[in-house]
Structures are given as structure tokens and as C-alpha cells.
Motif scaffolding. Structure first.
Motif, PDB file in Angstrom:
ATOM      1  N   THR A   1      72.386  13.934  61.817  1.00 58.79           N
ATOM      2  CA  THR A   1      71.740  13.195  62.873  1.00 58.79           C
ATOM      3  C   THR A   1      71.458  11.839  62.356  1.00 58.79           C
ATOM      4  N   GLU A   2      71.167  10.837  62.999  1.00 61.37           N
ATOM      5  CA  GLU A   2      70.792   9.789  62.457  1.00 61.37           C
ATOM      6  C   GLU A   2      69.680   9.422  61.443  1.00 61.37           C
ATOM      7  N   ALA A   3      68.784  10.381  61.822  1.00 63.39           N
ATOM      8  CA  ALA A   3      67.760  10.520  60.615  1.00 63.39           C
ATOM      9  C   ALA A   3      68.320  10.952  59.162  1.00 63.39           C
ATOM     10  N   GLU A   4      69.245  11.770  59.536  1.00 60.16           N
ATOM     11  CA  GLU A   4      69.580  12.558  58.337  1.00 60.16           C
ATOM     12  C   GLU A   4      70.456  11.364  57.360  1.00 60.16           C
ATOM     13  N   LYS A   5      71.176  10.867  58.425  1.00 58.13           N
ATOM     14  CA  LYS A   5      72.009   9.716  57.652  1.00 58.13           C
ATOM     15  C   LYS A   5      71.021   8.842  56.686  1.00 58.13           C
ATOM     16  N   ALA A   6      70.172   8.387  57.587  1.00 53.05           N
ATOM     17  CA  ALA A   6      69.139   7.506  56.808  1.00 53.05           C
ATOM     18  C   ALA A   6      68.648   7.658  55.863  1.00 53.05           C
ATOM     19  N   THR A   7      68.174   9.007  55.557  1.00 50.74           N
ATOM     20  CA  THR A   7      67.453   9.476  54.538  1.00 50.74           C
ATOM     21  C   THR A   7      68.247   9.290  53.277  1.00 50.74           C
ATOM     22  N   LYS A   8      67.907   9.148  51.741  1.00 53.09           N
ATOM     23  CA  LYS A   8      68.296   9.227  50.771  1.00 53.09           C
ATOM     24  C   LYS A   8      68.441  10.801  50.083  1.00 53.09           C
ATOM     25  N   VAL A   9      69.566  10.986  49.573  1.00 49.80           N
ATOM     26  CA  VAL A   9      69.613  12.361  49.012  1.00 49.80           C
ATOM     27  C   VAL A   9      70.448  12.048  47.564  1.00 49.80           C
ATOM     28  N   LYS A  10      70.370  13.456  47.041  1.00 52.58           N
ATOM     29  CA  LYS A  10      71.095  13.391  45.762  1.00 52.58           C
ATOM     30  C   LYS A  10      72.658  13.087  45.946  1.00 52.58           C
ATOM     31  N   LYS A  11      73.175  12.984  44.567  1.00 50.11           N
ATOM     32  CA  LYS A  11      74.454  12.599  44.581  1.00 50.11           C
ATOM     33  C   LYS A  11      75.367  13.879  45.126  1.00 50.11           C
ATOM     34  N   GLU A  12      74.895  14.931  44.663  1.00 42.40           N
ATOM     35  CA  GLU A  12      75.613  16.139  44.713  1.00 42.40           C
ATOM     36  C   GLU A  12      75.569  16.343  46.276  1.00 42.40           C
ATOM     37  N   THR A  13      74.464  16.308  46.974  1.00 42.65           N
ATOM     38  CA  THR A  13      74.509  16.599  48.455  1.00 42.65           C
ATOM     39  C   THR A  13      75.067  15.367  49.251  1.00 42.65           C
ATOM     40  N   GLN A  14      75.233  14.264  48.543  1.00 43.55           N
ATOM     41  CA  GLN A  14      76.030  13.066  49.121  1.00 43.55           C
ATOM     42  C   GLN A  14      77.481  13.655  49.373  1.00 43.55           C
ATOM     43  N   LYS A  15      78.019  14.314  48.015  1.00 47.42           N
ATOM     44  CA  LYS A  15      79.283  14.653  47.918  1.00 47.42           C
ATOM     45  C   LYS A  15      79.813  15.435  48.836  1.00 47.42           C
ATOM     46  N   LEU A  16      78.799  16.577  48.820  1.00 50.45           N
ATOM     47  CA  LEU A  16      79.142  17.571  49.626  1.00 50.45           C
ATOM     48  C   LEU A  16      79.229  17.253  51.004  1.00 50.45           C
ATOM     49  N   ARG A  17      78.274  16.233  51.659  1.00 49.18           N
ATOM     50  CA  ARG A  17      78.323  15.844  53.082  1.00 49.18           C
ATOM     51  C   ARG A  17      79.718  15.046  53.385  1.00 49.18           C
ATOM     52  N   GLU A  18      80.029  14.190  52.132  1.00 46.09           N
ATOM     53  CA  GLU A  18      81.490  13.536  52.576  1.00 46.09           C
ATOM     54  C   GLU A  18      82.736  14.842  52.601  1.00 46.09           C
ATOM     55  N   PHE A  19      82.514  15.628  51.669  1.00 46.40           N
ATOM     56  CA  PHE A  19      83.379  16.755  51.852  1.00 46.40           C
ATOM     57  C   PHE A  19      83.715  17.416  53.083  1.00 46.40           C
ATOM     58  N   GLU A  20      82.485  17.771  53.541  1.00 46.21           N
ATOM     59  CA  GLU A  20      82.277  18.615  55.167  1.00 46.21           C
ATOM     60  C   GLU A  20      82.782  17.439  55.849  1.00 46.21           C
ATOM     61  N   GLU A  21      82.326  16.212  56.018  1.00 45.40           N
ATOM     62  CA  GLU A  21      82.755  15.362  57.117  1.00 45.40           C
ATOM     63  C   GLU A  21      84.315  15.037  57.081  1.00 45.40           C
ATOM     64  N   GLY A  22      84.863  15.022  55.827  1.00 46.42           N
ATOM     65  CA  GLY A  22      86.268  14.983  55.677  1.00 46.42           C
ATOM     66  C   GLY A  22      87.182  15.964  56.107  1.00 46.42           C
TER      67      GLY A  22
END
Length: 714
Positions: free
Chosen positions: A249-270
Motif C-alpha cells: 500500500t502507499e502507507a507501507e511504501k512511505a514508511t521506513k524499514v530495515k535494509k533486510e526488509t527493503q531487500k525482501l520487498r524488492e525481491f518479492e516485487e521483482g
């Protein structure tokens, strides 16, 4: 070489653009002149014309110069001006200003005159911008013309490109193809191993591997594309998570997360995006083959496209079965279900087998519900003109197994937590504290298991079954002569005990009318009988319905059973007998049971050994289930009248006045298993003693023709 080509192309492009500009200017000029010529002078009144003409002629005679003193160009100009004299030819009766019309007519020319003129010049030279110079007045830009390169080098390059390629022998071409293929295989293997070793960091390599699906080399294009399809399928099977990835969601994208979480999100999106593109490529391959379309490049022939389409269907079927929980599963179902009706037998069988596997392993019911919805829509959309295999897939649904566990699940007590009042009344303060912590832990465990509730399962299965029955009833109502009717009757026979009681009367009437019409084959009529008795053996026990007409029909058609090696109906006959007699023993009269026992024994003489064994096993059940069946083992008659074997009414054929003399013939049968069964029945089918059957024969299910056939083969 590449630089020379690029420079030559740039030069040609600039020349073309300059010529194009010149042509546009010339075109505008021609349009302006044409517009000016097309203007016609306004007419005047005749009297005024004559007066003005006389005055003009007199004035001309006084002031005119001799024509021989004027140049030809001046004379021509004067004549043109005379024809287009706006003042003299103007309509004097109009009240408009003098220059209004002139401005209107000359607007095109004026516009064109205002455009600055450009002569056809040589194309502008390229400039090389240097560093600017700064002085007291400001910054002065510096530029130098780019030196022109020799055209000789370009001509040599063109001549070099025009040299023909060397002609290769077939052996050299095959060796070159093998080398290319080996290079592509190594590249695919390197990319796949890199992705599988570290999916998080190498997810972008999926795009590079997927790009090889567009291989353009005609020598290796087909094989490379097939290899890439299968490789990507195996990669997605391995790296796909065991859950469905939802978009952020837009709110989830706007929040700051850890590097590991961001890396997991990028992996899932790709992963999701590449998986989507891969499925689209497979779908496009199948569509191109179905529509017999060729790409513009013509790299692959139509014959090769069929092989590509088959590999694409295999990949889709595998992903359908292995990843039922992952994204785009419903999209795969929508692709696979119509292919079950494909003219290609191979593709049709692949899709049917995939859906059977999906039904068998689907424990929750989500995937089954999606498939059933699409199949129902397909059957209705094609106006019931589909293959019977499409409907036979319903027979592999796991609804019956889950429904059978319903009673035990309802009886089992559900987990209940103590209320606050009960805790306050029965427990001490310390016990309440421990109880609260224990209940919290139990709730967390239930959430961690993420198991579907029994009620939700039942709801899903009920919805699935409703769609199945709606499809069956539509065919029974609108397409009774369709080739789908056997599949419908077979499905009704399996799921009839789950039908709502409200439909029982109407359904039995329809089944009897189908049998009485005489349009059905022998197998279809057997399915009608089986469906009717499945209905009556379940919830239909509460109904006061006499199925005597179904007993009569089966008794009448028993001798129509095929006695050759192609006989596949014996299994359905034995199932009908089991439902009609073993499960309804209290509703069956002795006369009816004796008549069926005699006719089945006669039938056992005429069929193959595997069918004879199944029939004799059914006779054994008859003799152990119903009392006084041993009457047929005695020669003495038990009442008035004689046995009428040709009569089709089992209640009135006087079967009690005959004997099972066929068993003595079966005792001399060439197959040992038939001999054992015949001797066992002559002894009265005892469960113990010397006349009892061996344990290996008693433990087999003789209603199943496959088991009896295997035993006979042994």
C-alpha cells in the motif's frame, strides 16, 4: 567500422532533412500562387463598364507610349496587372471599405511573404563545443568546426560490407550450429545457477534469462526457447515462496524499514513482475500457434510453433499443480481449462491430467472452486459442445471425502475458552493469571498454524458442488442427446447422495424418462440406475419412493451385457447390484433376490473369467445377506407354478421353483478361481469350515473389475 557507418548515416540524414525543408517551402509557394490565380474579379454593371472603358481608352490614347518602346517583360507584367486590377473591378455598389476584400484575398500571400526566406544551402557543419573564456565583458562561448573525415575510408567500409559471406558446407553448418547451441546452453546454465544460489541479489538476472525467449538466430531459436521456458519454470518452482505476495500500500511504501526488509520487498516485487511477464510470454506463444500467426522476423516456422506451444502448455500445467498458492494461479486456470477441449489430443490430455492432480491434492478447496467455475462457464459458453473429458474431471473432486468427515467433526467438541465469570468463580487469582497466559498462547498457536476452519471448508465445498450440479442439470434439461450425457450420469452417480432432498422427486422422474425413452446406450442406462439408487441410499431413505421400475429395467437388461474382451460395463453392473441389494436389504423382497441370483448365475456361464468371478462374488453376498437363498440349491419346488426365465418381471417369474444347476458347470470351468467360487456357493457359501473361501480371495474387492482381472491373470 561501426563509427564510420554511424557517421555516414548522420551525414545522409542531414542531407535528407535539408532537402525535405526545401520541398516544404516550394510547396507553400506553389499553394500561395495557386490561391492568388484562382481569385475571380467581381462583375460590374454594363453601363458603368462602358463609361469607364471609354474614359480609360481616351486617357490611354493621350498618355500611352508606343508598345515597341517597352520590353516584353514589362508588357507582360502590365497585362497581368490589368487583369487583376482590384480598384477598377470592384463592386462600387457595396458599402464595404476599399481594402477589406483585398486583405482577405492576399492573406495567404502576405503570410508567406512574412516567412524569412532560406535558400538551399549545404547542411550545417557539426560544431565541437570547447570550454568558454571569461573576461571583463562576461563569458564567451568557444566552438570549433568538426573536421570532415575522408570519404575514401567510408567507401572502403561500404565495399568491405558488401563482400559476400563464405559458403559453408553442411558439415561446417552443423558444427557451427552445435557450437552456438552449446554457448547458449552454458549461458542459460550460468544464469540459472546464479539465480538459484542467491535469489535475493540476482533477481535481475531473471530478466536477462527471460530475454532469451526472444532468440532470433533461426538455427537455434526453437531449442533455445524451449530450454529457457523449462529453465524458468524450474527456477520459479524453486524460489517462489509458500505464500501469495500482495502489492504494498502507499502507507507501507512511505514508511521506513530495515535494509533486510527493503531487500525482501524488492525481491518479492521483482519476482512477481518477472513471473507475470513469463506467463504472458507462454500465453502469447500458445495464442500465436492457435491463430497460426508468424512473427515479422519469421525466425520460427509454423510446424516449430506447435512444439513450442506444447512445451508452454507443459510448463503452465506444472506451475498450476506445484504453485496453487502463488500469484496469478487463477490466470493459469483460465488458460488451461479451454485447452482441455483442444483438437490436439496431446495438449488436451496434458491439461486434463494436470487438473486431476490439482483436484486430488487440493485440501482447502480454493483451487477446485476456481477450476469448477471456469469449466462451468466454458460448457455454457460453447453451448455444451465440448469433449466429455472436460466434465469427467469433476469425478476427481475431493468433496465426498470431506463431506464424509462432516458428522465426526460436528460431534467432536469445539475448543472453548473460559469466560471471565467462570474464571472468577472457579479459579483463584494465581490460577486465573496462569489460565490467561495459557489461553493467549493457544490463540497464538492457532493463528500460527493458519489452518482453515472446518466451516469455511464446508462452505467452499458446498459452493463447488452447487456449481457442479447446476452444470449437470442444465445438460439434463437442454442437451439430453449430447455426448456429455454419460459423463453427467456418471457424475450424478458419484455425488447423488449430496444432492438437496428437494430435487429428488424431479431428478428421479428425469432419470426414469431417460431410461424409458430408449435413446440411451447400455452404459448410460446403467449410470441412470446407479444415480437413482445413490440418491435413494443417502438422504432419500426418508422419502417413500418405490424404485421397482429401476429393478425391473436392470433385470431385463442383464443379458445385454457384452461378453467379449471389450466388456467394461461389468463394474457398473456390480456397483448397481451392491447399491440395490446389499445397502437396501430391508426393502428387497425374497422373490426379487431369488430372481436376480438365478439370472446372474446364468450370466456367469457366458462371460469371461474375470467377469464370472465378480458375478459369483456378488452371488456369495446374496446368499450371506438374504435368508433362505439355499432354496435354489435344492431340486424340490417350493410353491405353485414353474420358473419363467423369459419373463422380465423379477417378482412374478417364480424363481423359487428352480435350481442353480449352472454352478455344477462352473465347477468344471477352465479357470481355477471360478472353480473355487462355484464349489464355495454349492456348499452354501459358508464363512468357516472346509467349504469356506481362502483368505486371499475373501479380502479382495470383487466389485472392482481391475482387481478381479488381476486375480484372474494370476
Amino acid at each position: 567500422q561501426i563509427k564510420l557507418d554511424n557517421k555516414l548515416k548522420n551525414k545522409q540524414y542531414k542531407q535528407k532533412s535539408a532537402a525535405k525543408k526545401y520541398r516544404k517551402e516550394q510547396k507553400k509557394l506553389r499553394e500561395a500562387v495557386r490561391d492568388a490565380i484562382s481569385r475571380k474579379p467581381f462583375p460590374l454593371e454594363e453601363c458603368k463598364k462602358k463609361q469607364v472603358a471609354k474614359k480609360w481608352e481616351e486617357k490611354e490614347e493621350e498618355d500611352a507610349l508606343p508598345l515597341d518602346m517597352m520590353d516584353e517583360d514589362d508588357l507582360k507584367l502590365m497585362e497581368d496587372l490589368a487583369q487583376k486590377a482590384s480598384f477598377l473591378t470592384r463592386d462600387l455598389s457595396s458599402n464595404e471599405p476599399v481594402h477589406v476584400k483585398k486583405r482577405k484575398h492576399e492573406s495567404v500571400i502576405e503570410k508567406y511573404e512574412k516567412v524569412p526566406r532560406r535558400l538551399q544551402t549545404e547542411p550545417e557543419k557539426e560544431l565541437i563545443h570547447l570550454l568558454p573564456i571569461k573576461d571583463k565583458s562576461g563569458i564567451i562561448p568557444q566552438a570549433v568546426e568538426k573536421p570532415e573525415e575522408d570519404t575514401e575510408d567510408m567507401e572502403e567500409a561500404v565495399e568491405f560490407n558488401e563482400e559476400p559471406l563464405p559458403v559453408l558446407t553442411p558439415e561446417e553448418m552443423a558444427a557451427q550450429r552445435r557450437q552456438k547451441l552449446q554457448e547458449r546452453k552454458m549461458h542459460i546454465a550460468a544464469l540459472a545457477s546464479a539465480i538459484l544460489s542467491e535469489p535475493d541479489s540476482n533477481i535481475k538476472k531473471l530478466k536477462e534469462l527471460r530475454a532469451m525467449l526472444m532468440e532470433q538466430d533461426p538455427n537455434v531459436a526453437v531449442i533455445v526457447r524451449k530450454l529457457v521456458m523449462v529453465s524458468l519454470m524450474e527456477i520459479f518452482k524453486d524460489i517462489a515462496p509458500s505464500y501469495k505476495i500482495r502489492p504494498l500500500t502507499e502507507a507501507e511504501k512511505a514508511t521506513k524499514v530495515k535494509k533486510e526488509t527493503q531487500k525482501l520487498r524488492e525481491f518479492e516485487e521483482g519476482l512477481v513482475s518477472q513471473y507475470k511477464f513469463y506467463l504472458e510470454n507462454l500465453e502469447q506463444t500458445i495464442k500465436d500457434w492457435k491463430q497460426r500467426k508468424l512473427k515479422k522476423s519469421n525466425v520460427i516456422s509454423l510446424k516449430a510453433y506447435k512444439g513450442l506451444a506444447e512445451v508452454a502448455v507443459k510448463c503452465l500445467c506444472e506451475l498450476l499443480v506445484v504453485l496453487p498458492h502463488f500469484n496469478f494461479h487463477n490466470n493459469i486456470i483460465v488458460l488451461i481449462v479451454p485447452l482441455m477441449n483442444d483438437p490436439s489430443k496431446m495438449i488436451s490430455e496434458l491439461c486434463v491430467e494436470a487438473l486431476k492432480k490439482l483436484f486430488k491434492q487440493d485440501k482447502l478447496g480454493y483451487a477446485s472452486l476456481g477450476v469448477v467455475k471456469v469449466i462451468s462457464g466454458l460448457v455454457r459458453g460453447r453451448n455444451y459442445d465440448v469433449r466429455p473429458e472436460v466434465l469427467k474431471v469433476f469425478l476427481h473432486l475431493r468433496i465426498k471425502e470431506v463431506e464424509l468427515q462432516k458428522d465426526s467433526e460436528d460431534i467432536a467438541p469445539k475448543k472453548k475458552f473460559m469466560t471471565y465469570k467462570e474464571k472468577r468463580k472457579n479459579l483463584s487469582r494465581m490460577q486465573r493469571k496462569w489460565k490467561k497466559a495459557e489461553e493467549k498462547l493457544e490463540r497464538e498457536l492457532l493463528e500460527a498454524e493458519a489452518s482453515e476452519s472446518k466451516e469455511k471448508k464446508l462452505k467452499l465445498h458446498t459452493e463447488t458442488l452447487n456449481i457442479v450440479f447446476v452444470t449437470y442439470f442444465r445438460i439434463l434439461k437442454k442437451a439430453q442427446k449430447s455426448p456429455l450425457l454419460p459423463a453427467v450420469l456418471e457424475g450424478l452417480a458419484k455425488f447423488a447422495h449430496l444432492i438437496n432432498v428437494e430435487f429428488f422427486d424431479d431428478l428421479l422422474i428425469v432419470l426414469h424418462s431417460l431410461i424409458a425413452s430408449g435413446d440411451l446406450s447400455y452404459r448410460e442406462s446403467l449410470h441412470c440406475i446407479l444415480s437413482a439408487f445413490h440418491i435413494l441410499s443417502g438422504q432419500g431413505d426418508v422419502l417413500n419412493i418405490d424404485p421397482m421400475k429401476f429393478y425391473t429395467h436392470l433385470y431385463k437388461t442383464l443379458f445385454s451385457l457384452h461378453a467379449g474382451g471389450t466388456n467394461e460395463d461389468i463394474g457398473i453392473v456390480l456397483q448397481c447390484l451392491d447399491v440395490m441389494f446389499a445397502k437396501r436389504r430391508k426393502q428387497v423382497s425374497q422373490q426379487r433376490a431369488l430372481a436376480f441370483l438365478k439370472r446372474l448365475t446364468i450370466l456367469a456361464l457366458h462371460v469371461l473369467p474375470n467377469s464370472s468371478v465378480g458375478i459369483l462374488a456378488t452371488n456369495r453376498v446374496f446368499m450371506q445377506t438374504f435368508p433362505r437363498m439355499d432354496l435354489l440349491l435344492d431340486n424340490e419346488s417350493q410353491g405353485s407354478g414353474i420358473y419363467l426365465p423369459e419373463l422380465d418381471e423379477p417378482e412374478h417369474c417364480n424363481a423359487q421353483n428352480t435350481a442353480l444347476w449352472e454352478l455344477h458347470l462352473l465347477q468344471r470351468h477352465y479357470h481355477p478361481t471360478v472353480q473355487k467360487f462355484a464349489s464355495h456357493l454349492i456348499a452354501g457359501a459358508p464363512t468357516e469350515g472346509s467349504g469356506a473361501l481362502p483368505l486371499d480371495l475373501r479380502s479382495l474387492n470383487w466389485d472392482c473389475p481391475e482387481e478381479s482381472r488381476t486375480q484372474v491373470a494370476v
